[in-house]
Design a protein around this motif. Structure first.
Motif, PDB file in Angstrom:
ATOM      1  N   SER A 208       0.976  -1.117  -0.070  1.00 36.58           N
ATOM      2  CA  SER A 208      -0.026   0.043   0.124  1.00 36.58           C
ATOM      3  C   SER A 208       0.797   1.025  -0.170  1.00 36.58           C
ATOM      4  N   TRP A 209       2.098   1.250  -0.543  1.00 40.97           N
ATOM      5  CA  TRP A 209       2.880   2.327  -0.537  1.00 40.97           C
ATOM      6  C   TRP A 209       2.459   3.634  -1.157  1.00 40.97           C
ATOM      7  N   ASN A 210       2.506   4.524  -0.378  1.00 42.16           N
ATOM      8  CA  ASN A 210       2.066   5.969  -0.893  1.00 42.16           C
ATOM      9  C   ASN A 210       0.463   5.991  -1.123  1.00 42.16           C
ATOM     10  N   LYS A 211       0.101   4.945  -0.550  1.00 38.58           N
ATOM     11  CA  LYS A 211      -1.523   4.790  -0.919  1.00 38.58           C
ATOM     12  C   LYS A 211      -2.259   5.039   0.628  1.00 38.58           C
ATOM     13  N   PHE A 212      -1.928   3.766   1.299  1.00 37.08           N
ATOM     14  CA  PHE A 212      -2.523   3.844   2.566  1.00 37.08           C
ATOM     15  C   PHE A 212      -1.251   3.681   3.676  1.00 37.08           C
ATOM     16  N   CYS A 213      -1.339   4.766   4.533  1.00 34.85           N
ATOM     17  CA  CYS A 213      -0.084   4.598   5.480  1.00 34.85           C
ATOM     18  C   CYS A 213      -0.652   5.041   6.854  1.00 34.85           C
ATOM     19  N   PHE A 214       0.000   4.549   7.814  1.00 38.33           N
ATOM     20  CA  PHE A 214      -0.622   4.880   9.244  1.00 38.33           C
ATOM     21  C   PHE A 214       0.658   4.759  10.366  1.00 38.33           C
ATOM     22  N   THR A 215       0.498   5.656  11.278  1.00 40.54           N
ATOM     23  CA  THR A 215       1.556   5.594  12.220  1.00 40.54           C
ATOM     24  C   THR A 215       0.747   5.116  13.729  1.00 40.54           C
TER      25      THR A 215
ATOM     26  N   GLY B  35      11.885 -23.262   1.542  1.00 39.54           N
ATOM     27  CA  GLY B  35      12.080 -22.760   0.343  1.00 39.54           C
ATOM     28  C   GLY B  35      11.313 -21.730   0.121  1.00 39.54           C
ATOM     29  N   LEU B  36      10.112 -21.369   0.498  1.00 40.34           N
ATOM     30  CA  LEU B  36       9.157 -20.123   0.590  1.00 40.34           C
ATOM     31  C   LEU B  36       9.368 -19.202   1.596  1.00 40.34           C
ATOM     32  N   TRP B  37       9.198 -18.116   1.204  1.00 40.62           N
ATOM     33  CA  TRP B  37       9.685 -16.986   2.221  1.00 40.62           C
ATOM     34  C   TRP B  37       8.415 -15.874   2.134  1.00 40.62           C
ATOM     35  N   PRO B  38       7.255 -16.419   2.706  1.00 44.08           N
ATOM     36  CA  PRO B  38       5.932 -15.397   2.977  1.00 44.08           C
ATOM     37  C   PRO B  38       6.297 -14.499   3.946  1.00 44.08           C
ATOM     38  N   ALA B  39       5.822 -13.307   3.901  1.00 44.18           N
ATOM     39  CA  ALA B  39       5.814 -12.398   4.921  1.00 44.18           C
ATOM     40  C   ALA B  39       4.697 -11.433   4.904  1.00 44.18           C
ATOM     41  N   VAL B  40       4.312 -10.980   6.054  1.00 44.18           N
ATOM     42  CA  VAL B  40       3.431  -9.768   6.152  1.00 44.18           C
ATOM     43  C   VAL B  40       4.060  -8.674   7.061  1.00 44.18           C
ATOM     44  N   TRP B  41       4.103  -7.559   6.675  1.00 37.13           N
ATOM     45  CA  TRP B  41       5.175  -6.585   7.448  1.00 37.13           C
ATOM     46  C   TRP B  41       4.868  -5.237   7.086  1.00 37.13           C
ATOM     47  N   MET B  42       5.500  -4.282   7.503  1.00 43.75           N
ATOM     48  CA  MET B  42       5.484  -2.842   7.348  1.00 43.75           C
ATOM     49  C   MET B  42       6.720  -2.025   7.313  1.00 43.75           C
ATOM     50  N   LEU B  43       6.711  -1.236   6.137  1.00 48.16           N
ATOM     51  CA  LEU B  43       7.785  -0.362   6.052  1.00 48.16           C
ATOM     52  C   LEU B  43       7.493   0.947   6.164  1.00 48.16           C
ATOM     53  N   GLY B  44       8.458   1.858   6.579  1.00 47.89           N
ATOM     54  CA  GLY B  44       8.320   3.269   6.632  1.00 47.89           C
ATOM     55  C   GLY B  44       8.151   3.746   5.127  1.00 47.89           C
ATOM     56  N   ASN B  45       7.463   4.833   4.874  1.00 47.28           N
ATOM     57  CA  ASN B  45       6.840   5.153   3.427  1.00 47.28           C
ATOM     58  C   ASN B  45       8.123   5.945   2.683  1.00 47.28           C
ATOM     59  N   LEU B  46       9.051   6.523   3.627  1.00 45.50           N
ATOM     60  CA  LEU B  46      10.228   7.021   2.954  1.00 45.50           C
ATOM     61  C   LEU B  46      10.862   5.857   1.700  1.00 45.50           C
ATOM     62  N   GLY B  47      10.961   4.808   2.165  1.00 48.53           N
ATOM     63  CA  GLY B  47      11.295   3.707   1.386  1.00 48.53           C
ATOM     64  C   GLY B  47      10.295   2.745   1.062  1.00 48.53           C
ATOM     65  N   ARG B  48      10.568   2.326  -0.543  1.00 44.54           N
ATOM     66  CA  ARG B  48       9.716   1.434  -1.117  1.00 44.54           C
ATOM     67  C   ARG B  48      10.340  -0.025  -1.448  1.00 44.54           C
TER      68      ARG B  48
ATOM     69  N   SER C 222       3.932   4.233   7.753  1.00 40.46           N
ATOM     70  CA  SER C 222       4.124   2.960   7.379  1.00 40.46           C
ATOM     71  C   SER C 222       2.987   2.551   6.468  1.00 40.46           C
ATOM     72  N   TYR C 223       3.638   1.660   5.481  1.00 45.59           N
ATOM     73  CA  TYR C 223       2.318   0.959   4.619  1.00 45.59           C
ATOM     74  C   TYR C 223       2.532  -0.674   4.754  1.00 45.59           C
ATOM     75  N   LEU C 224       1.575  -1.123   4.448  1.00 39.74           N
ATOM     76  CA  LEU C 224       1.509  -2.707   4.474  1.00 39.74           C
ATOM     77  C   LEU C 224       1.929  -3.531   3.385  1.00 39.74           C
ATOM     78  N   ILE C 225       2.817  -4.770   3.695  1.00 37.22           N
ATOM     79  CA  ILE C 225       3.154  -5.352   2.496  1.00 37.22           C
ATOM     80  C   ILE C 225       2.960  -6.868   2.620  1.00 37.22           C
ATOM     81  N   PHE C 226       2.475  -7.556   1.595  1.00 35.24           N
ATOM     82  CA  PHE C 226       2.170  -9.053   1.853  1.00 35.24           C
ATOM     83  C   PHE C 226       3.088  -9.555   0.546  1.00 35.24           C
ATOM     84  N   ASN C 227       3.695 -10.667   0.649  1.00 33.71           N
ATOM     85  CA  ASN C 227       4.596 -11.172  -0.490  1.00 33.71           C
ATOM     86  C   ASN C 227       4.972 -12.378  -0.117  1.00 33.71           C
ATOM     87  N   VAL C 228       5.388 -13.240  -1.032  1.00 34.72           N
ATOM     88  CA  VAL C 228       6.107 -14.484  -0.911  1.00 34.72           C
ATOM     89  C   VAL C 228       7.343 -14.402  -2.213  1.00 34.72           C
TER      90      VAL C 228
END
Length: 447
Positions: free
Chosen positions: A90-97, A115-128, A369-375
């Motif tokens: 949700s980078w630069n679309k939905f962020c919260f503190t 072998g898989l690396w799934p993650a649910v995480w948050m990153l500060g919006n200054l970096g993508r 920060s914004y939300l990230i889901f990835n594998v």
């Protein structure tokens, strides 16, 4: 303040398709000072919603080739990756503190195949995420003090009289990272992993705060818990030194402080890395976190993970999971996660701000920060630790010569075409009453 239940089927998330989320179409070049290992190409077509109300991120065996410009060699080279997967953010679309994040997730693959690396995480919006130039010397700084020795390593430093456009002078900022969960799959044969207390075996999830500046010297060694006392010989000479690490971290249930990963040293870069750091810009980042035991049910039905984030100085981070408690005939209580019967929240991990402040002067993140889901699929995560000399170290499931580079069963699992992480819902809550929690006020917005 936000919820996405993913109940509308056939949503697509390519750039510009969705007001909340963007799925990436790019290679994940996770090069670092110690080398990179990403084996996948992120393709937005792997991310969609299904008729049963799930956000689905599929991971597939599929070759992607493209021409890559090498700025060091100043030439175009053909690059190929043999896996396709997804990242949605949700980078630069939905962020919260600050606030509470709850995610209902079904983990991908099989619990006993790494072998898989799934993650649910948050990153500060200054970096993508995955855009290395946007995070270089910003990730994962959470430090607002002027220290001339650290100034070059922190791109937005409290020592700077002029920071980047639109940023305040004399304010230290960064692209902070809070990992709700990262899966480490695999099979440890039912045996507990060394240095875990209580005993944890594969598979498990990491719950982690990544933070800089990190402890520079006398750090804990990977594979052991931090040494907290000094042993002496009969003559009074020290045989070991107490190591520098964070105190006042608490865990509960089937959760152990993480003895395997204490952080990343971001050193002077090599010529093939997509960013550059000189020796004065090199720094240590710390990973402060815990391992949470999983069971096969986590890979079959949705389970809820929660982070409560009270930002800034005086704040705290708390991870929660659903817990089911079983009492045996001797009255011993066992914590069993993942059988679908749990009703109570278990307080799995707590990191108070004063624990960070006391060691390095860092603080609980206060970056929007914004939300990230990835594998991801990376040779540096849940892959065989060592390969025999005769193994060619290649990562193509369609090439029989590469079989030795994968964990047993990984390629056959991937060839089913059914490997996917599924998100049933994500919800973010915030308090309107600043006096109801520690730390700074909860806010919305990406600036």
């Amino acid at each position: 303040v936000m919820s996405d239940e993913f109940n509308v089927p056939n949503r697509t998330f390519a750039d510009g398709h969705d007001p909340m989320w963007t799925a990436l179409d790019k290679s994940d070049d996770d090069y670092s000072a110690s080398g990179g290992g990403s084996l996948h190409f992120y393709n937005s077509s792997t991310v969609s919603t299904t008729p049963d109300g799930m956000l689905t991120i599929r991971s597939l065996i599929e070759k992607t080739s493209w021409n890559h410009y090498d700025h060091v060699e100043q030439e175009w080279t053909e690059t190929t990756k043999h896996f396709k997967s997804g990242m949605i953010q949700s980078w630069n679309k939905f962020c919260f503190t600050g606030g509470i994040v709850e995610v209902d997730v079904i983990l991908p693959g099989e619990p006993d195949i790494g072998g898989l690396w799934p993650a649910v995480w948050m990153l500060g919006n200054l970096g993508r995420a995955t855009y290395e130039a946007s995070t270089n010397n910003l990730w994962p700084w959470s430090y607002d003090e002027c220290d001339r020795k650290k100034q070059e390593a922190q791109a937005i430093s409290a020592c700077n009289s002029r920071n980047h456009f639109g940023l305040n002078p004399f304010q230290g900022r960064g692209a902070t990272e809070i990992d709700v969960i990262e899966l480490m799959g695999g099979d440890s044969g039912g045996k507990p992993l060394p240095a875990t207390d209580p005993p944890i075996s594969l598979p498990y999830v990491d719950m982690t705060l990544q933070v800089a500046p990190g402890v520079p010297d006398n750090r804990p060694q990977s594979g052991s818990q931090p040494v907290r006392s000094i042993d002496h010989t009969h003559s009074g000479y020290a045989t070991s030194l107490a190591q520098t690490w964070y105190d006042n971290l608490t865990v509960a249930g089937n959760t152990s402080l993480n003895p395997f990963f204490y952080g990343t040293y971001l050193g002077e870069t090599k010529k093939n890395e997509p960013v550059t750091r000189n020796k004065n810009q090199a720094f240590q980042a710390d990973a402060v976190g815990a391992l949470k035991q999983l069971v096969p049910e986590h890979f079959k039905t949705p389970h809820t993970f929660r982070v409560e984030w009270q930002p800034g100085r005086g704040g705290r981070l708390d991870w929660f999971t659903k817990s089911y408690r079983k009492v045996d005939e001797n009255g011993t209580v066992y914590h069993i996660e993942g059988d679908g019967k749990g009703q109570d929240w278990e307080h799995s991990l707590s990191i108070p701000d004063f624990a960070l402040d006391a060691v390095m002067g860092s603080k609980i993140p206060e970056e929007p920060s914004y939300l990230i889901f990835n594998v991801a699929i990376s040779s540096t995560w849940a892959f065989p630790y060592s390969l025999p000399d005769w193994c060619p170290k290649c990562y193509d499931c369609n090439d029989p010569k590469c079989t030795c580079s994968f964990n047993p069963g990984f390629c056959n699992m991937m060839k089913t075409g059914k490997v996917a992480m599924k998100i049933d819902s994500v919800r973010v809550y915030q308090s309107k009453d600043d006096s109801a929690h520690v730390g700074k006020p909860h806010t919305l917005g990406c600036d």
